[in-house]
Design a protein around this motif. Sequence first.
Motif, mmCIF file in Angstrom:
data_model
loop_
_atom_site.group_PDB
_atom_site.id
_atom_site.type_symbol
_atom_site.label_atom_id
_atom_site.label_comp_id
_atom_site.label_asym_id
_atom_site.label_seq_id
_atom_site.Cartn_x
_atom_site.Cartn_y
_atom_site.Cartn_z
ATOM 1 N N THR A 1 -6.470 7.493 -4.173
ATOM 2 C CA THR A 1 -7.055 7.643 -3.354
ATOM 3 C C THR A 1 -6.620 8.012 -2.156
ATOM 4 O O THR A 1 -7.539 7.598 -1.596
ATOM 5 C CB THR A 1 -7.634 5.730 -3.358
ATOM 6 N N GLY A 2 -5.232 8.007 -1.343
ATOM 7 C CA GLY A 2 -5.575 7.602 -0.519
ATOM 8 C C GLY A 2 -4.825 6.692 -0.173
ATOM 9 O O GLY A 2 -4.248 6.594 1.239
ATOM 10 N N SER A 3 -5.173 5.449 -0.322
ATOM 11 C CA SER A 3 -4.628 4.250 -0.122
ATOM 12 C C SER A 3 -3.316 3.950 -0.484
ATOM 13 O O SER A 3 -2.795 3.140 -0.210
ATOM 14 C CB SER A 3 -5.718 3.452 -0.444
ATOM 15 N N GLU A 4 -2.730 4.688 -1.125
ATOM 16 C CA GLU A 4 -1.700 4.679 -1.695
ATOM 17 C C GLU A 4 -0.027 4.912 -0.753
ATOM 18 O O GLU A 4 -0.062 5.504 0.120
ATOM 19 C CB GLU A 4 -0.426 5.564 -2.924
ATOM 20 N N PRO A 5 0.594 3.359 -0.919
ATOM 21 C CA PRO A 5 1.453 3.455 0.604
ATOM 22 C C PRO A 5 3.179 4.465 0.540
ATOM 23 O O PRO A 5 3.049 5.548 1.446
ATOM 24 C CB PRO A 5 2.541 2.487 -0.036
ATOM 25 N N ALA B 1 0.598 7.268 2.282
ATOM 26 C CA ALA B 1 -0.102 6.076 3.606
ATOM 27 C C ALA B 1 0.580 7.814 4.544
ATOM 28 O O ALA B 1 1.688 8.297 4.813
ATOM 29 C CB ALA B 1 0.725 5.323 4.121
ATOM 30 N N GLU C 1 7.511 -1.325 -1.639
ATOM 31 C CA GLU C 1 6.419 -0.850 -0.620
ATOM 32 C C GLU C 1 4.904 -0.726 -1.890
ATOM 33 O O GLU C 1 4.103 -0.980 -1.440
ATOM 34 C CB GLU C 1 6.542 -0.039 -0.015
ATOM 35 N N CYS C 2 5.426 -0.215 -3.218
ATOM 36 C CA CYS C 2 4.480 -0.042 -4.140
ATOM 37 C C CYS C 2 4.872 -1.062 -4.571
ATOM 38 O O CYS C 2 2.855 -1.305 -4.712
ATOM 39 C CB CYS C 2 5.195 0.956 -4.747
ATOM 40 N N ASN D 1 1.561 -2.709 -2.412
ATOM 41 C CA ASN D 1 0.680 -2.658 -1.650
ATOM 42 C C ASN D 1 -0.100 -1.249 -2.021
ATOM 43 O O ASN D 1 -1.127 -0.850 -1.860
ATOM 44 C CB ASN D 1 1.042 -2.124 -0.073
ATOM 45 N N CYS D 2 0.519 -0.866 -3.000
ATOM 46 C CA CYS D 2 -0.417 0.138 -4.323
ATOM 47 C C CYS D 2 -1.428 -0.959 -4.726
ATOM 48 O O CYS D 2 -1.192 -1.456 -6.144
ATOM 49 C CB CYS D 2 0.757 1.052 -5.154
ATOM 50 N N PRO D 3 -2.213 0.383 -4.960
ATOM 51 C CA PRO D 3 -3.487 -0.408 -5.983
ATOM 52 C C PRO D 3 -3.239 -0.405 -7.658
ATOM 53 O O PRO D 3 -2.440 0.180 -8.016
ATOM 54 C CB PRO D 3 -5.063 0.400 -5.611
ATOM 55 N N THR E 1 -3.154 2.334 -9.151
ATOM 56 C CA THR E 1 -3.028 3.640 -9.201
ATOM 57 C C THR E 1 -1.680 3.283 -10.260
ATOM 58 O O THR E 1 -1.485 4.132 -10.533
ATOM 59 C CB THR E 1 -2.713 3.906 -7.366
#
Length: 90
Positions: free
Chosen positions: A13-17, A20, A41-42, A45-47, A50
């Motif tokens: 989606t582009g929102s993954e760390p 970024a 981080e994953c 912060n990762c959906p 995903t």
Amino acid sequence: MTAPERAPWPRLTGSEPCMAPGADPEHWTGSPAQRLKGQEECLVNCPESTRRQCLAWALDHPTHAGPGIWAGTTYTDRRRLRELRAAATK
């Protein structure tokens, strides 16, 4: 008997760390200490959707996933998960 279908490349989606702006690729592929940062981080912060797709892909494509961090898992984590999955299908 046909081979089981393999998971497709994850829909990002582009929102993954890892995607970024300014993301350091060493956090997913570097030294063990650097990969620990990527793993954290994953997981934070990762959906979740995903992460599920990335994990499925990494489990089904171990050669391409290599030693890097996928869905917050290490190579060793994924090897164990593949072993458990294989044992469960016997």
